[in-house]
Design a protein around this motif. Structure first.
Motif, PDB file in Angstrom:
ATOM      1  N   ASN A 142       0.820  -8.936  -5.486  1.00 56.54           N
ATOM      2  CA  ASN A 142       1.602  -7.851  -4.869  1.00 56.54           C
ATOM      3  C   ASN A 142       3.012  -7.788  -5.459  1.00 56.54           C
ATOM      4  N   LYS A 143       3.601  -8.982  -5.691  1.00 55.22           N
ATOM      5  CA  LYS A 143       4.945  -9.021  -6.284  1.00 55.22           C
ATOM      6  C   LYS A 143       4.936  -8.403  -7.686  1.00 55.22           C
ATOM      7  N   LYS A 144       3.904  -8.732  -8.479  1.00 58.34           N
ATOM      8  CA  LYS A 144       3.777  -8.184  -9.832  1.00 58.34           C
ATOM      9  C   LYS A 144       3.605  -6.663  -9.791  1.00 58.34           C
ATOM     10  N   ILE A 145       2.816  -6.193  -8.819  1.00 58.57           N
ATOM     11  CA  ILE A 145       2.585  -4.756  -8.689  1.00 58.57           C
ATOM     12  C   ILE A 145       3.896  -4.027  -8.394  1.00 58.57           C
ATOM     13  N   VAL A 146       4.688  -4.582  -7.458  1.00 61.03           N
ATOM     14  CA  VAL A 146       5.979  -3.970  -7.104  1.00 61.03           C
ATOM     15  C   VAL A 146       6.911  -3.950  -8.312  1.00 61.03           C
ATOM     16  N   GLU A 147       6.981  -5.072  -9.015  1.00 62.24           N
ATOM     17  CA  GLU A 147       7.839  -5.140 -10.213  1.00 62.24           C
ATOM     18  C   GLU A 147       7.401  -4.138 -11.274  1.00 62.24           C
ATOM     19  N   ASN A 148       6.100  -4.058 -11.475  1.00 59.79           N
ATOM     20  CA  ASN A 148       5.574  -3.139 -12.490  1.00 59.79           C
ATOM     21  C   ASN A 148       5.792  -1.678 -12.112  1.00 59.79           C
ATOM     22  N   GLU A 149       5.689  -1.382 -10.820  1.00 60.56           N
ATOM     23  CA  GLU A 149       5.930  -0.005 -10.380  1.00 60.56           C
ATOM     24  C   GLU A 149       7.383   0.394 -10.637  1.00 60.56           C
ATOM     25  N   GLY A 150       8.295  -0.569 -10.423  1.00 59.57           N
ATOM     26  CA  GLY A 150       9.707  -0.304 -10.740  1.00 59.57           C
ATOM     27  C   GLY A 150       9.906  -0.092 -12.228  1.00 59.57           C
ATOM     28  N   LEU A 151       9.189  -0.898 -13.035  1.00 62.19           N
ATOM     29  CA  LEU A 151       9.270  -0.769 -14.489  1.00 62.19           C
ATOM     30  C   LEU A 151       8.711   0.576 -14.958  1.00 62.19           C
ATOM     31  N   ILE A 152       7.644   1.011 -14.314  1.00 63.29           N
ATOM     32  CA  ILE A 152       7.048   2.313 -14.643  1.00 63.29           C
ATOM     33  C   ILE A 152       8.039   3.437 -14.371  1.00 63.29           C
TER      34      ILE A 152
END
Length: 277
Positions: A142-152
């Motif tokens: 979940n943490k990776k998903i949140v970080e990646n969504e911010g990166l996107i």
């Protein structure tokens, strides 16, 4: 009967470093009439090149500006394409993280069911640790998903800015090309005629002399390699020419080079004769 001995013709290679000074020595024995013709031809080449230079000067920096805009547009298009590819890779990674979460949920449900049927504390603790591990896996995913969504979102902003810049550059390019095309169209016929004239003149001159002319011209700030005498001075660097050298220049029987700038000097009469032609 005596056989005729074959004479091998010795051809002196063209030295690309040739200058008018070295040429002056190499062509010292050239027939005076032929030399005058060569000097006339070389001076006409210089005049033709000067007229061509004026056409290119009229175009100014437009060709370079057009090229710079085309390069910048290509760079922006590449940036947009690469950033979109990066977004796809991040989305692919998020899909993997979501799969991990679903797998963890499935395993937690399975372990919960097993924990209700354990026979001893050791089995209970072992299953509890597995559940705890899967919960940690979910949290990490979940943490990776949140970080990646911010990166996107950051990369989408980069694309948006690049697209805005691209639209501006494409509009600028259209205007610059129109401006350049107008100038080119106005000067195309004259340029074509001058290039043909130059080609005809070049075919009348020694390659060695042309190499020296090209070298000196490329190093001269005003692109003048052949100049007339003006008010007893070199028409290129404006340094005074001694009387005896002025007489030699007026006779046009040999190559005379300015001792200050290395340009070839010709009689001022060449200018008036050229205008008559």
């Amino acid at each position: 009967m005596a056989t005729k001995k074959k004479v091998n013709k010795i051809v002196t290679p063209i030295d690309q470093r040739e200058t008018f000074v070295s040429l002056q020595k190499n062509m010292a024995d050239t027939d005076s009439i032929a030399m005058e013709q060569k000097l006339h031809t070389l001076y006409r080449i210089q005049q033709t090149d000067t007229r061509i230079d004026k056409i290119y000067l009229l175009r100014g920096e437009l060709p370079l500006e057009v090229q710079d805009l085309e390069d910048e547009i290509a760079g922006l298009q590449t940036r947009i394409a690469n950033t979109r590819a990066e977004i796809k890779e991040i989305e692919k990674a998020n899909a993997g993280h979501k799969h991990v979460i679903e797998e963890s949920k499935h395993l937690i449900a399975k372990y919960d069911a097993q924990r209700d049927n354990v026979k001893n504390n050791r089995e209970y603790e072992s299953i509890s640790k597995e559940i705890e591990y899967q919960e940690l896996e979910q949290m990490a995913a979940n943490k990776k998903i949140v970080e990646n969504e911010g990166l996107i979102e950051e990369k989408k902003a980069i694309i948006e800015q690049a697209q805005a810049d691209l639209a501006h550059r494409e509009a600028d390019l259209v205007e610059k090309k129109k401006e350049l095309d107008t100038i080119v169209e106005e000067t195309a016929k004259e340029e074509e005629a001058l290039l043909k004239e130059r080609e005809a003149l070049v075919n009348q001159i020694d390659e060695r002399m042309l190499v020296a002319y090209t070298k000196v011209r490329s190093n001269a700030h005003n692109k003048l390699a052949v100049v007339t005498v003006q008010r007893d001075a070199c028409g290129g660097c404006f340094n005074k020419i001694p009387p005896q050298r002025r007489l030699d220049i007026a006779e046009s029987k040999k190559i005379i080079v300015c001792e200050y700038c290395g340009r070839i000097l010709v009689s001022s009469a060449f200018d008036s004769e050229s205008k008559e032609n």
